[in-house]
Each structure stands twice: as C-alpha cells, then as structure tokens.
Design a protein around this motif. Sequence first.
Motif, PDB file in Angstrom:
ATOM      1  N   ASP A 160      85.456  55.570   8.630  1.00 44.05           N
ATOM      2  CA  ASP A 160      85.906  56.943   9.084  1.00 44.05           C
ATOM      3  C   ASP A 160      87.083  57.124   9.856  1.00 44.05           C
ATOM      4  N   ASP A 161      87.739  58.177  10.040  1.00 43.96           N
ATOM      5  CA  ASP A 161      89.044  58.356  10.543  1.00 43.96           C
ATOM      6  C   ASP A 161      88.682  59.152  11.820  1.00 43.96           C
ATOM      7  N   SER A 163      80.998  55.237   5.829  1.00 40.23           N
ATOM      8  CA  SER A 163      80.947  55.660   7.298  1.00 40.23           C
ATOM      9  C   SER A 163      81.810  54.822   8.113  1.00 40.23           C
ATOM     10  N   ASP A 178      89.024  63.583  13.127  1.00 40.81           N
ATOM     11  CA  ASP A 178      87.953  64.524  13.555  1.00 40.81           C
ATOM     12  C   ASP A 178      88.556  65.108  14.912  1.00 40.81           C
ATOM     13  N   ARG A 186      78.840  51.961  15.838  1.00 40.58           N
ATOM     14  CA  ARG A 186      78.982  52.985  15.183  1.00 40.58           C
ATOM     15  C   ARG A 186      77.732  53.925  14.659  1.00 40.58           C
TER      16      ARG A 186
END
Length: 270
Positions: A213-214, A210, A218, A270
């Motif tokens: 993540d991009d 995670s 999203d 995050r």
Amino acid sequence: MAARSFWKGYLKLSLVTCQVAMTPATSENEKVRFHTLNRATGNRVVSHYVDAVSGDPVDEEDEAKAYPRGEDDYLILEDDELDAVALESTRTIDIEMFVPRDSIEWIWYDTPHYLTPSDPVGEEAFSVIREAMAATGKVGIARLVMYRRERAVMLEPQGKGIIVWTLRYGDEVRDADAYFGDIHEEKPEPKLLSLVKTLIEERTRPWAPSLVDDPVQDRLLDLIAAKKKGRKRPAKARTPEADTPSNVINIMDALKKSLAAEGKGGSKRR
C-alpha cells in the motif's frame, strides 16, 4: 468493473491465428493527481514548444524529429522515413521464438498487460497456445508496436489468460558486474548467517497486495479532505532520518537484540 481493452489485434503462431484484446495489467487512475495553476489568477497553465533561440512559439506542423550529429547540428528525420523502418504490422503479435520461462531475469521485465481472446471462435486456438507454453515451461517472444515504439514482448501463460510483458531494450539494462564486481566474495560467519535466517523466518508472511500500500497516497487524501473542510492540516509525517539507526558496531549483538524484539512482538507489523 473490468477495464476496457486499449489494443485489439491477432495472436499468431505459424499458421495458427486468433483475435485477441490487450489491457494494461496495472493502473494509476486512483492516484492523486495535481494540476499546475497560476497562483496569481487561479487559472491552469498550459505548456507549448518555443524556439530555443528566438523564443517564438512553434506551430505543430513545424515540429520535427531530429538526431544530434554535433553541437547545434541536427539531422531531421521525416515521418515517412521513420514509418519505413517500423514494423509492417502493429496489430499482430507474431510469436517468433520461445525461451525457457526462468531464463529471463526480472530486471528485463517492463510493463505487464492482460491478453485475452476477443472472439469465441478463436478461443480454442488461444487456449492451445497458452496451455502448450505452460506445459513446456516456455514463454513466447515477439515484437510489437506499443506506445508509439517498437517493443520486444514476452508472452507468459497465467491461469486462463496470457500476460504480455514489454521487455526493456538491450542497452537499457546496465551490466551488474560494473556495480557488484568489487564486492568481496568471503562467506559470512555461519552463526551470523543462522541468526539472519531465523530473523527472516520470523518476518515471513503470506503475500498480499496490502503489503505494498502507498501510505503517502493516504496522507495526501487526508490533507485534501482537511483543506476542503477548512481544518488544520494533518501532522507532518516523520522524516526518514528519524528512523535511521546509528552505525552497527557489533553485528552479533544487533541480531540477537532484533530476534529478542521479534519474540516479544516488538517488530512493527502492518
């Protein structure tokens, strides 16, 4: 569901051989992809080769590979000539040599693939090769035709399987000294070094997928969902410039403020 193998062949070490299958270890199938359309008609556009001088379309049978030897002067290479210099086998990973596992720097690593035995009869041979590499701290080096190119590959034991890394060619990796050579070698002040070490410890967390993540992916999905429903598009994300700090004048003060913010939980998590 496990991905289907895209390559099947043999793993060979001297006289030991076993059937294996290989699958890319990474995938971009979940990424948002776009098609190019003709805005006026709404139809998809297609690409094709045209002659650079006449502008006429070129038939597939007339396409040829060529090597430039001067301005507007090319040496055409026929398919059978190219095949003659390729590897004899595209279906055998013949381990030619072994090197210490930590002797290949990460910059040489290109694309990872999972290698597994594809035949229960050959599983013992596969396991022996894998465990012997793990026990000796070595990785195997071989050559293989992949993605229509001859590649050097590295075989690295991992768990119950083997990771096959395609390696970059020798002329693809630039000499680091050409870029790092002018950096001064002076040691940083001990106090500054100590503060940065503390900051690193404050921000150290266990690795998890995670963490990479991009967020753009999203936001693209949000944009597509909004347009499907005819809603107003999502708010524009902040530009990188908005987060760019001003030039740091006093490194010590900046580090102390950073550590104070970490202690108060002010750092973005995050």
